[in-house]
Design a protein around this motif. Structure first.
Motif, PDB file in Angstrom:
ATOM      1  N   PRO A 131      -1.667   3.790 -15.796  1.00  0.00           N
ATOM      2  CA  PRO A 131      -0.827   3.467 -14.647  1.00  0.00           C
ATOM      3  C   PRO A 131      -1.506   3.636 -13.297  1.00  0.00           C
ATOM      4  CG  PRO A 131      -0.290   5.658 -15.401  1.00  0.00           C
ATOM      5  CD  PRO A 131      -1.328   5.122 -16.353  1.00  0.00           C
ATOM      6  N   ALA A 132      -2.723   4.158 -13.291  1.00  0.00           N
ATOM      7  CA  ALA A 132      -3.465   4.334 -12.044  1.00  0.00           C
ATOM      8  C   ALA A 132      -4.941   4.430 -12.384  1.00  0.00           C
ATOM      9  CB  ALA A 132      -3.000   5.581 -11.293  1.00  0.00           C
ATOM     10  N   PRO A 180      -1.821   1.689  -8.675  1.00  0.00           N
ATOM     11  CA  PRO A 180      -2.466   2.429  -7.582  1.00  0.00           C
ATOM     12  C   PRO A 180      -3.932   2.723  -7.897  1.00  0.00           C
ATOM     13  CG  PRO A 180      -0.366   3.442  -8.185  1.00  0.00           C
ATOM     14  CD  PRO A 180      -0.680   2.439  -9.244  1.00  0.00           C
ATOM     15  N   VAL A 181      -4.760   2.658  -6.871  1.00  0.00           N
ATOM     16  CA  VAL A 181      -6.186   2.913  -7.046  1.00  0.00           C
ATOM     17  C   VAL A 181      -6.647   3.932  -6.009  1.00  0.00           C
ATOM     18  CG1 VAL A 181      -8.512   1.934  -7.069  1.00  0.00           C
ATOM     19  CG2 VAL A 181      -6.577   0.574  -7.922  1.00  0.00           C
ATOM     20  N   SER A 182      -7.329   4.963  -6.493  1.00  0.00           N
ATOM     21  CA  SER A 182      -7.977   5.947  -5.638  1.00  0.00           C
ATOM     22  C   SER A 182      -9.457   5.616  -5.563  1.00  0.00           C
ATOM     23  CB  SER A 182      -7.762   7.358  -6.205  1.00  0.00           C
ATOM     24  OG  SER A 182      -8.357   8.332  -5.376  1.00  0.00           O
ATOM     25  N   VAL A 183     -10.122   6.056  -4.512  1.00  0.00           N
ATOM     26  CA  VAL A 183     -11.534   5.731  -4.317  1.00  0.00           C
ATOM     27  C   VAL A 183     -12.316   7.002  -4.018  1.00  0.00           C
ATOM     28  CG1 VAL A 183     -13.202   4.355  -3.016  1.00  0.00           C
ATOM     29  CG2 VAL A 183     -10.891   3.463  -3.390  1.00  0.00           C
ATOM     30  N   ASP A 184     -13.431   7.186  -4.712  1.00  0.00           N
ATOM     31  CA  ASP A 184     -14.340   8.290  -4.410  1.00  0.00           C
ATOM     32  C   ASP A 184     -15.136   7.915  -3.163  1.00  0.00           C
ATOM     33  OD1 ASP A 184     -16.262  10.239  -4.279  1.00  0.00           O
ATOM     34  OD2 ASP A 184     -17.112   9.870  -6.262  1.00  0.00           O
ATOM     35  N   LEU A 185     -14.936   8.671  -2.098  1.00  0.00           N
ATOM     36  CA  LEU A 185     -15.606   8.374  -0.837  1.00  0.00           C
ATOM     37  C   LEU A 185     -16.651   9.428  -0.484  1.00  0.00           C
ATOM     38  CD1 LEU A 185     -12.606   6.973   1.255  1.00  0.00           C
ATOM     39  CD2 LEU A 185     -14.435   5.713   0.093  1.00  0.00           C
ATOM     40  N   GLU A 186     -17.204  10.050  -1.522  1.00  0.00           N
ATOM     41  CA  GLU A 186     -18.291  11.023  -1.366  1.00  0.00           C
ATOM     42  C   GLU A 186     -17.936  12.039  -0.268  1.00  0.00           C
ATOM     43  OE1 GLU A 186     -22.101  10.018  -2.627  1.00  0.00           O
ATOM     44  OE2 GLU A 186     -21.719   7.856  -2.585  1.00  0.00           O
ATOM     45  N   ALA A 187     -18.801  12.226   0.723  1.00  0.00           N
ATOM     46  CA  ALA A 187     -18.494  13.187   1.783  1.00  0.00           C
ATOM     47  C   ALA A 187     -17.932  12.513   3.029  1.00  0.00           C
ATOM     48  CB  ALA A 187     -19.743  13.998   2.151  1.00  0.00           C
ATOM     49  N   GLY A 188     -17.617  11.227   2.915  1.00  0.00           N
ATOM     50  CA  GLY A 188     -17.001  10.528   4.033  1.00  0.00           C
ATOM     51  C   GLY A 188     -17.901   9.572   4.776  1.00  0.00           C
ATOM     52  N   TYR A 189     -19.163   9.423   4.329  1.00  0.00           N
ATOM     53  CA  TYR A 189     -20.085   8.452   4.938  1.00  0.00           C
ATOM     54  C   TYR A 189     -20.231   8.613   6.440  1.00  0.00           C
ATOM     55  CZ  TYR A 189     -19.392   6.332   0.369  1.00  0.00           C
ATOM     56  OH  TYR A 189     -19.304   6.123  -0.995  1.00  0.00           O
ATOM     57  N   THR A 225       0.833  -1.202   0.000  1.00  0.00           N
ATOM     58  CA  THR A 225       0.000   0.000   0.000  1.00  0.00           C
ATOM     59  C   THR A 225       0.867   1.252   0.000  1.00  0.00           C
ATOM     60  OG1 THR A 225      -1.750  -1.176   1.196  1.00  0.00           O
ATOM     61  CG2 THR A 225      -1.839   1.223   1.218  1.00  0.00           C
ATOM     62  N   VAL A 226       1.905   1.266   0.824  1.00  0.00           N
ATOM     63  CA  VAL A 226       2.804   2.417   0.874  1.00  0.00           C
ATOM     64  C   VAL A 226       3.497   2.607  -0.470  1.00  0.00           C
ATOM     65  CG1 VAL A 226       4.909   3.335   1.917  1.00  0.00           C
ATOM     66  CG2 VAL A 226       3.153   2.283   3.366  1.00  0.00           C
ATOM     67  N   GLU A 227       3.948   1.513  -1.056  1.00  0.00           N
ATOM     68  CA  GLU A 227       4.625   1.588  -2.358  1.00  0.00           C
ATOM     69  C   GLU A 227       3.689   2.169  -3.424  1.00  0.00           C
ATOM     70  OE1 GLU A 227       6.515  -1.464  -5.705  1.00  0.00           O
ATOM     71  OE2 GLU A 227       6.124  -2.176  -3.669  1.00  0.00           O
ATOM     72  N   ARG A 228       2.440   1.723  -3.427  1.00  0.00           N
ATOM     73  CA  ARG A 228       1.483   2.226  -4.411  1.00  0.00           C
ATOM     74  C   ARG A 228       1.151   3.696  -4.164  1.00  0.00           C
ATOM     75  NH1 ARG A 228      -2.999  -2.456  -5.945  1.00  0.00           N
ATOM     76  NH2 ARG A 228      -1.513  -4.097  -6.475  1.00  0.00           N
ATOM     77  N   ALA A 229       1.105   4.095  -2.900  1.00  0.00           N
ATOM     78  CA  ALA A 229       0.836   5.502  -2.589  1.00  0.00           C
ATOM     79  C   ALA A 229       1.946   6.394  -3.118  1.00  0.00           C
ATOM     80  CB  ALA A 229       0.670   5.681  -1.087  1.00  0.00           C
ATOM     81  N   HIS A 230       3.193   5.970  -2.926  1.00  0.00           N
ATOM     82  CA  HIS A 230       4.319   6.742  -3.459  1.00  0.00           C
ATOM     83  C   HIS A 230       4.272   6.774  -4.987  1.00  0.00           C
ATOM     84  CE1 HIS A 230       6.572   7.763   0.130  1.00  0.00           C
ATOM     85  NE2 HIS A 230       6.443   6.529   0.589  1.00  0.00           N
ATOM     86  N   ARG A 231       3.872   5.673  -5.585  1.00  0.00           N
ATOM     87  CA  ARG A 231       3.788   5.613  -7.037  1.00  0.00           C
ATOM     88  C   ARG A 231       2.718   6.573  -7.563  1.00  0.00           C
ATOM     89  NH1 ARG A 231       5.924   5.903 -11.717  1.00  0.00           N
ATOM     90  NH2 ARG A 231       4.911   4.717 -13.375  1.00  0.00           N
ATOM     91  N   LEU A 232       1.583   6.646  -6.882  1.00  0.00           N
ATOM     92  CA  LEU A 232       0.522   7.550  -7.308  1.00  0.00           C
ATOM     93  C   LEU A 232       0.988   9.001  -7.252  1.00  0.00           C
ATOM     94  CD1 LEU A 232      -2.383   7.883  -8.258  1.00  0.00           C
ATOM     95  CD2 LEU A 232      -3.092   7.946  -5.846  1.00  0.00           C
ATOM     96  N   ALA A 244     -16.902  -3.655  -1.433  1.00  0.00           N
ATOM     97  CA  ALA A 244     -16.980  -3.649  -2.892  1.00  0.00           C
ATOM     98  C   ALA A 244     -15.661  -3.297  -3.551  1.00  0.00           C
ATOM     99  CB  ALA A 244     -18.066  -2.669  -3.343  1.00  0.00           C
ATOM    100  N   VAL A 245     -14.911  -2.368  -2.946  1.00  0.00           N
ATOM    101  CA  VAL A 245     -13.681  -1.909  -3.602  1.00  0.00           C
ATOM    102  C   VAL A 245     -12.493  -2.822  -3.327  1.00  0.00           C
ATOM    103  CG1 VAL A 245     -14.485   0.480  -3.513  1.00  0.00           C
ATOM    104  CG2 VAL A 245     -12.902  -0.331  -1.744  1.00  0.00           C
ATOM    105  N   ARG A 246     -12.542  -3.574  -2.246  1.00  0.00           N
ATOM    106  CA  ARG A 246     -11.392  -4.409  -1.883  1.00  0.00           C
ATOM    107  C   ARG A 246     -10.988  -5.381  -3.003  1.00  0.00           C
ATOM    108  NH1 ARG A 246     -13.214  -5.611   2.650  1.00  0.00           N
ATOM    109  NH2 ARG A 246     -12.122  -4.055   3.908  1.00  0.00           N
ATOM    110  N   PRO A 247     -11.919  -6.158  -3.583  1.00  0.00           N
ATOM    111  CA  PRO A 247     -11.513  -7.060  -4.668  1.00  0.00           C
ATOM    112  C   PRO A 247     -11.101  -6.325  -5.943  1.00  0.00           C
ATOM    113  CG  PRO A 247     -13.897  -7.138  -4.334  1.00  0.00           C
ATOM    114  CD  PRO A 247     -13.326  -6.372  -3.199  1.00  0.00           C
ATOM    115  N   ILE A 248     -11.624  -5.137  -6.161  1.00  0.00           N
ATOM    116  CA  ILE A 248     -11.224  -4.359  -7.341  1.00  0.00           C
ATOM    117  C   ILE A 248      -9.765  -3.949  -7.219  1.00  0.00           C
ATOM    118  CG2 ILE A 248     -11.681  -2.290  -8.710  1.00  0.00           C
ATOM    119  CD1 ILE A 248     -14.551  -2.319  -7.608  1.00  0.00           C
ATOM    120  N   ILE A 249      -9.412  -3.415  -6.063  1.00  0.00           N
ATOM    121  CA  ILE A 249      -8.039  -2.975  -5.821  1.00  0.00           C
ATOM    122  C   ILE A 249      -7.073  -4.145  -5.890  1.00  0.00           C
ATOM    123  CG2 ILE A 249      -6.507  -1.967  -4.080  1.00  0.00           C
ATOM    124  CD1 ILE A 249      -8.972  -0.319  -3.137  1.00  0.00           C
TER     125      ILE A 249
END
Length: 256
Positions: free
Chosen positions: A43-44, A83-92, A6-13, A72-77
């Motif tokens: 690439p992302a 790297p994958v970003s996620v739209d989290l609306e207003a934070g639920y 996860t850290v590696e992908r964050a740096h890559r993004l 829902a997003v866990r198997p997609i990622i």
């Protein structure tokens, strides 16, 4: 997904945002669409709340719980190596630390958060409130040791009868989000207005995200304007819906 990945992908993004002008992140909604976009060479990716909800028979605008979104997003990622970003609306309704913890546990390394709180009647957060939430996300990500990319969205243009009338307010809000730790900013619903896009881009130092339609818009135009990041929102899924209808039309036996 383990923390080191996860850290590696964050740096890559983060690196990708510096390398690409603009960085195009196709908005996906399931394993198939994510794998297809990654196989096309992107690439992302980003997972959109609207297409994700539609794919699950749910309502957009926080019609799912945070736990349902994470499931829902866990198997997609996990299905892609980018790297994958996620739209989290207003934070639920989550506290910033809990939002970051859930996102990163699922392997997400970026997020989009907006200022329209649909779970509270669609009210729009004040600049101070939205800035405070973004700052909390930044602090939580820093505490976790994961450089999560924060895309700070505002819907002020979206809600205005005349978007030009709220330009000064939008600029003030976006500048405050940048100072609070947003890595990019996202003023929605001005993708077809060169003047407003140019004004916003000139007012902040971080990349400006624009929505784009994969068929109707032109990448070179966004590049000329200085847009730093492009996502599709629900428009890729809608374009594919149109294409599917066109393909299936001749096979409708009820039409003779």
């Amino acid at each position: 997904m383990d923390v080191s990945t996860t850290v590696e992908r964050a740096h890559r993004l983060k690196q990708l945002h510096a390398e690409y002008k603009p960085l195009v992140l196709p908005t996906v909604w399931d394993v198939w669409s994510a794998r297809t976009a990654a196989a096309a060479g992107f690439p992302a990716l980003t997972i959109g709340s609207h297409p994700l909800a539609d794919s699950r028979g749910a309502e957009d605008h926080e019609g799912q719980t945070f736990e349902e979104v994470l499931a829902a997003v866990r198997p997609i990622i996990a299905a892609v190596d980018v790297p994958v970003s996620v739209d989290l609306e207003a934070g639920y309704g989550q506290e910033p630390a809990d939002l970051i913890a859930g996102l990163t546990e699922a392997g997400g390394v970026g997020l989009n958060v907006e200022d329209t709180v649909h779970s509270e009647g669609g009210r729009v957060r004040s600049t101070r409130e939205h800035v405070s939430y973004i700052a909390g996300l930044r602090a939580a990500a820093d505490d976790a040791g994961i450089p999560v990319w924060i895309n700070g969205r505002t819907d002020l243009f979206l809600h205005a009868d005349n978007p030009s009338d709220v330009l000064d307010e939008v600029v003030e809000r976006l500048q405050a989000l940048e100072q609070a730790g947003a890595d990019s900013v996202y003023p929605v619903r001005i993708q077809d207005d060169d003047d407003l896009l140019g004004a916003v881009i000139g007012a902040v130092a971080v990349p400006v995200n624009s929505t784009a339609h994969p068929v109707k818009h032109d990448l070179q135009r966004f590049r000329r304007l200085g847009v730093g990041r492009i996502t599709y929102g629900p428009l890729l899924q809608l374009a594919m819906t149109d294409a599917m209808k066109d393909m299936l039309g001749p096979w409708d036996s009820l039409k003779g």
